[in-house]
Scaffold this active site. Structure first.
Site, PDB file in Angstrom:
ATOM      1  N   LYS A 266       0.955  -1.324  -0.265  1.00  0.00           N
ATOM      2  CA  LYS A 266       0.239  -0.270  -0.486  1.00  0.00           C
ATOM      3  C   LYS A 266       0.502   1.345   0.057  1.00  0.00           C
ATOM      4  O   LYS A 266       0.790   2.307  -0.720  1.00  0.00           O
ATOM      5  CB  LYS A 266      -0.466  -0.235   1.122  1.00  0.00           C
ATOM      6  CG  LYS A 266      -2.034  -1.053   0.946  1.00  0.00           C
ATOM      7  CD  LYS A 266      -3.133  -1.148   2.663  1.00  0.00           C
ATOM      8  CE  LYS A 266      -1.880  -1.127   3.755  1.00  0.00           C
ATOM      9  NZ  LYS A 266      -1.131  -2.170   4.669  1.00  0.00           N
TER      10      LYS A 266
ATOM     11  N   ARG B  58      -9.189   1.015   8.953  1.00  0.00           N
ATOM     12  CA  ARG B  58      -9.365  -0.554   9.057  1.00  0.00           C
ATOM     13  C   ARG B  58     -10.308  -1.441  10.711  1.00  0.00           C
ATOM     14  O   ARG B  58      -9.886  -2.745  10.443  1.00  0.00           O
ATOM     15  CB  ARG B  58      -7.771  -0.257  10.363  1.00  0.00           C
ATOM     16  CG  ARG B  58      -6.332  -0.647   9.287  1.00  0.00           C
ATOM     17  CD  ARG B  58      -5.376  -0.514  10.388  1.00  0.00           C
ATOM     18  NE  ARG B  58      -3.578  -0.902  10.572  1.00  0.00           N
ATOM     19  CZ  ARG B  58      -2.866  -0.477  10.190  1.00  0.00           C
ATOM     20  NH1 ARG B  58      -2.907   0.593   9.188  1.00  0.00           N
ATOM     21  NH2 ARG B  58      -1.464  -1.455   9.461  1.00  0.00           N
TER      22      ARG B  58
ATOM     23  N   ARG C   6      11.978  -4.891   4.800  1.00  0.00           N
ATOM     24  CA  ARG C   6      10.949  -4.020   4.716  1.00  0.00           C
ATOM     25  C   ARG C   6      12.372  -3.295   5.052  1.00  0.00           C
ATOM     26  O   ARG C   6      12.783  -3.538   6.578  1.00  0.00           O
ATOM     27  CB  ARG C   6      10.031  -3.730   5.105  1.00  0.00           C
ATOM     28  CG  ARG C   6       9.482  -1.855   4.742  1.00  0.00           C
ATOM     29  CD  ARG C   6       8.082  -1.798   5.271  1.00  0.00           C
ATOM     30  NE  ARG C   6       7.828  -1.904   5.809  1.00  0.00           N
ATOM     31  CZ  ARG C   6       6.259  -1.806   6.082  1.00  0.00           C
ATOM     32  NH1 ARG C   6       5.147  -2.313   5.559  1.00  0.00           N
ATOM     33  NH2 ARG C   6       5.609  -3.215   6.819  1.00  0.00           N
TER      34      ARG C   6
ATOM     35  N   ARG D 202      11.604  -1.617  10.853  1.00  0.00           N
ATOM     36  CA  ARG D 202      10.783  -0.682  11.918  1.00  0.00           C
ATOM     37  C   ARG D 202      10.533  -2.027  13.156  1.00  0.00           C
ATOM     38  O   ARG D 202      10.877  -2.924  12.173  1.00  0.00           O
ATOM     39  CB  ARG D 202       9.029  -0.761  10.942  1.00  0.00           C
ATOM     40  CG  ARG D 202       8.754   0.737  10.927  1.00  0.00           C
ATOM     41  CD  ARG D 202       7.854   1.109   9.452  1.00  0.00           C
ATOM     42  NE  ARG D 202       6.354  -0.262  10.222  1.00  0.00           N
ATOM     43  CZ  ARG D 202       5.499  -0.385   9.938  1.00  0.00           C
ATOM     44  NH1 ARG D 202       5.567   0.024   8.216  1.00  0.00           N
ATOM     45  NH2 ARG D 202       4.762  -0.741  10.306  1.00  0.00           N
TER      46      ARG D 202
ATOM     47  N   ARG E 272      -0.420  -8.823  13.541  1.00  0.00           N
ATOM     48  CA  ARG E 272      -0.279  -7.488  12.939  1.00  0.00           C
ATOM     49  C   ARG E 272      -1.374  -8.187  12.058  1.00  0.00           C
ATOM     50  O   ARG E 272      -2.762  -7.693  11.199  1.00  0.00           O
ATOM     51  CB  ARG E 272       0.692  -6.529  12.171  1.00  0.00           C
ATOM     52  CG  ARG E 272       1.071  -5.924  13.052  1.00  0.00           C
ATOM     53  CD  ARG E 272       2.368  -5.186  12.434  1.00  0.00           C
ATOM     54  NE  ARG E 272       2.614  -4.333  10.853  1.00  0.00           N
ATOM     55  CZ  ARG E 272       3.905  -4.177  11.020  1.00  0.00           C
ATOM     56  NH1 ARG E 272       4.560  -5.198  11.121  1.00  0.00           N
ATOM     57  NH2 ARG E 272       3.059  -3.761   9.440  1.00  0.00           N
TER      58      ARG E 272
HETATM   59  P1  ADP Z   1       2.307  -2.287   3.202  1.00  0.00           P
HETATM   60  O1  ADP Z   1       2.226  -0.256   3.004  1.00  0.00           O
HETATM   61  O2  ADP Z   1       1.228  -2.768   2.999  1.00  0.00           O
HETATM   62  O3  ADP Z   1       2.348  -2.385   4.327  1.00  0.00           O
HETATM   63  P2  ADP Z   1       4.896  -1.701   1.590  1.00  0.00           P
HETATM   64  O4  ADP Z   1       4.459  -0.542   0.407  1.00  0.00           O
HETATM   65  O5  ADP Z   1       5.552  -0.727   2.557  1.00  0.00           O
HETATM   66  O6  ADP Z   1       3.535  -2.512   2.544  1.00  0.00           O
HETATM   67  O7  ADP Z   1       5.363  -2.592   0.857  1.00  0.00           O
HETATM   68  C1  ADP Z   1       6.044  -4.270   2.591  1.00  0.00           C
HETATM   69  C2  ADP Z   1       7.150  -4.422   2.138  1.00  0.00           C
HETATM   70  O8  ADP Z   1       7.349  -5.308   0.669  1.00  0.00           O
HETATM   71  C3  ADP Z   1       8.424  -4.271   1.633  1.00  0.00           C
HETATM   72  O9  ADP Z   1       9.439  -4.096   1.865  1.00  0.00           O
HETATM   73  C4  ADP Z   1       8.589  -3.617  -0.400  1.00  0.00           C
HETATM   74  O10 ADP Z   1       9.417  -2.905  -1.206  1.00  0.00           O
HETATM   75  C5  ADP Z   1       7.896  -4.032  -0.259  1.00  0.00           C
HETATM   76  N1  ADP Z   1       6.899  -5.046  -1.904  1.00  0.00           N
HETATM   77  C6  ADP Z   1       5.729  -3.852  -1.942  1.00  0.00           C
HETATM   78  N2  ADP Z   1       5.263  -4.171  -3.376  1.00  0.00           N
HETATM   79  C7  ADP Z   1       5.993  -5.242  -3.852  1.00  0.00           C
HETATM   80  C8  ADP Z   1       5.691  -6.264  -5.164  1.00  0.00           C
HETATM   81  N3  ADP Z   1       5.081  -5.884  -5.699  1.00  0.00           N
HETATM   82  N4  ADP Z   1       6.726  -7.385  -5.440  1.00  0.00           N
HETATM   83  C9  ADP Z   1       7.268  -7.285  -4.135  1.00  0.00           C
HETATM   84  N5  ADP Z   1       7.860  -6.879  -3.378  1.00  0.00           N
HETATM   85  C10 ADP Z   1       6.940  -5.255  -3.459  1.00  0.00           C
HETATM   86  P1  AMP Z   2       0.978   0.777   9.451  1.00  0.00           P
HETATM   87  O1  AMP Z   2       2.164   1.015   8.673  1.00  0.00           O
HETATM   88  O2  AMP Z   2       0.738   0.733   8.588  1.00  0.00           O
HETATM   89  O3  AMP Z   2       2.042  -0.972   8.774  1.00  0.00           O
HETATM   90  O4  AMP Z   2       0.612   0.840  10.814  1.00  0.00           O
HETATM   91  C1  AMP Z   2       2.111   0.126  11.930  1.00  0.00           C
HETATM   92  C2  AMP Z   2       0.794  -0.120  13.168  1.00  0.00           C
HETATM   93  O5  AMP Z   2       0.502   1.213  13.685  1.00  0.00           O
HETATM   94  C3  AMP Z   2      -0.599  -0.597  13.206  1.00  0.00           C
HETATM   95  O6  AMP Z   2       0.429  -2.493  13.079  1.00  0.00           O
HETATM   96  C4  AMP Z   2      -0.769  -0.311  13.902  1.00  0.00           C
HETATM   97  O7  AMP Z   2      -0.840  -0.564  15.415  1.00  0.00           O
HETATM   98  C5  AMP Z   2      -1.058   1.764  13.920  1.00  0.00           C
HETATM   99  N1  AMP Z   2      -2.022   1.682  13.061  1.00  0.00           N
HETATM  100  C6  AMP Z   2      -1.898   2.489  11.919  1.00  0.00           C
HETATM  101  N2  AMP Z   2      -3.099   3.095  10.870  1.00  0.00           N
HETATM  102  C7  AMP Z   2      -4.351   2.549  11.988  1.00  0.00           C
HETATM  103  C8  AMP Z   2      -5.398   2.527  11.768  1.00  0.00           C
HETATM  104  N3  AMP Z   2      -5.840   2.683  11.106  1.00  0.00           N
HETATM  105  N4  AMP Z   2      -5.880   2.146  12.653  1.00  0.00           N
HETATM  106  C9  AMP Z   2      -5.024   2.139  14.038  1.00  0.00           C
HETATM  107  N5  AMP Z   2      -3.703   1.529  14.144  1.00  0.00           N
HETATM  108  C10 AMP Z   2      -2.955   1.971  12.727  1.00  0.00           C
END
Ligand code: ADP
Ligand code: AMP
Length: 214
Positions: A13, A88, A127, A160, A171
């Protein structure tokens, strides 16, 4: 453009929202990023939120809806928005519906990025994120040119603290229990679109553009 990117943690995302928001000139609203900023700055909200984030649990709905209300009031959001990691829960989705009604900015689409759980743990654990500009990398699939350094801005890349296997599994459990019901919530409103998130990043971008008609 006024859309939500829905999907489990690690689905891609943030990666997709960053490029699309840049290209479309709309606000990229990541509640996770806003919360992490509060944690870094040590605000009272950040201290409260951290308790939940460290355990992989969702932060309470009232805190999140307050943050989103403030964020939507900023001028850049008038041009549109891409929500990443929000809503969420059903309570958050209902709250968002009311906020957007007040602002007369109805949602155009909700894009569910579909990736199986088996792939998500590896994605999150590998990541790395730039401390300065937020650019997202992956040790295996998207490594930076120089280890630990952001290609875009030269900032330091960090891992992270909630991207360890145990917290990622917590999560994912939160996602299945509380967030996955939003798929039906938005399907019943005629807003849901789906894309295959296991494709390479550029193919996922193209698929998102196609389903939102951008
Ligand atoms: P989210 O915001 O949904 O938690 P991220 O965009 O941070 O996900 O992506 C999670 C991990 O997966 C990152 O390390 C990113 O580089 C990798 N990633 C994102 N999209 C893809 C894809 N299409 N194929 C492989 N790896 C991906
Ligand atoms: P994310 O960066 O989206 O992976 O979120 C990291 C952490 O932040 C999650 O595991 C939750 O603890 C908190 N968080 C982020 N967005 C939300 C949301 N919309 N509602 C509740 N918790 C959230």
């Amino acid at each position: 453009m006024r859309i939500i990117l829905l999907g489990p943690p690690g689905a891609g995302k943030g990666t997709q929202a960053a490029t699309l928001a840049r290209e479309e000139g709309v606000a990229h609203i990541s509640t996770g990023d806003i919360l992490r900023q509060h944690v870094r700055e040590g605000t009272p909200l950040g201290k409260a939120a951290r308790e939940y984030m460290d355990k992989g649990l969702l932060v309470p709905d009232e805190i999140i809806l307050g943050l989103v209300r403030d964020r939507l009031a900023q001028p850049d959001a008038r041009r549109g928005f891409i929500f990443d990691g929000f809503p969420r829960t059903v309570v958050q989705a209902d709250g968002l519906e009311r906020l957007l009604e007040e602002l007369q900015m109805p949602l155009e689409a909700v894009v569910n990025i579909v990736v199986p759980d088996t792939e998500l743990v590896e994605r999150a654990v590998g990541r790395r994120t730039c401390k300065e500009c937020g650019e997202i990398y992956h040790l295996r699939t998207r490594p930076p040119q120089k280890e630990g350094v952001c290609d875009r801005c030269g900032g330091e890349l960090v891992h992270r603290s909630d991207d360890n296997p145990e917290t990622v599994r917590a999560r994912l459990a939160e996602y299945h229990a509380k967030t996955a019901p939003l798929i039906e919530y938005y399907r019943s409103r005629g807003l849901l679109r789906e894309v295959d998130g296991t494709q390479p990043v550029a193919a996922v971008s193209e698929a998102i553009r196609k389903v939102v008609g951008a």
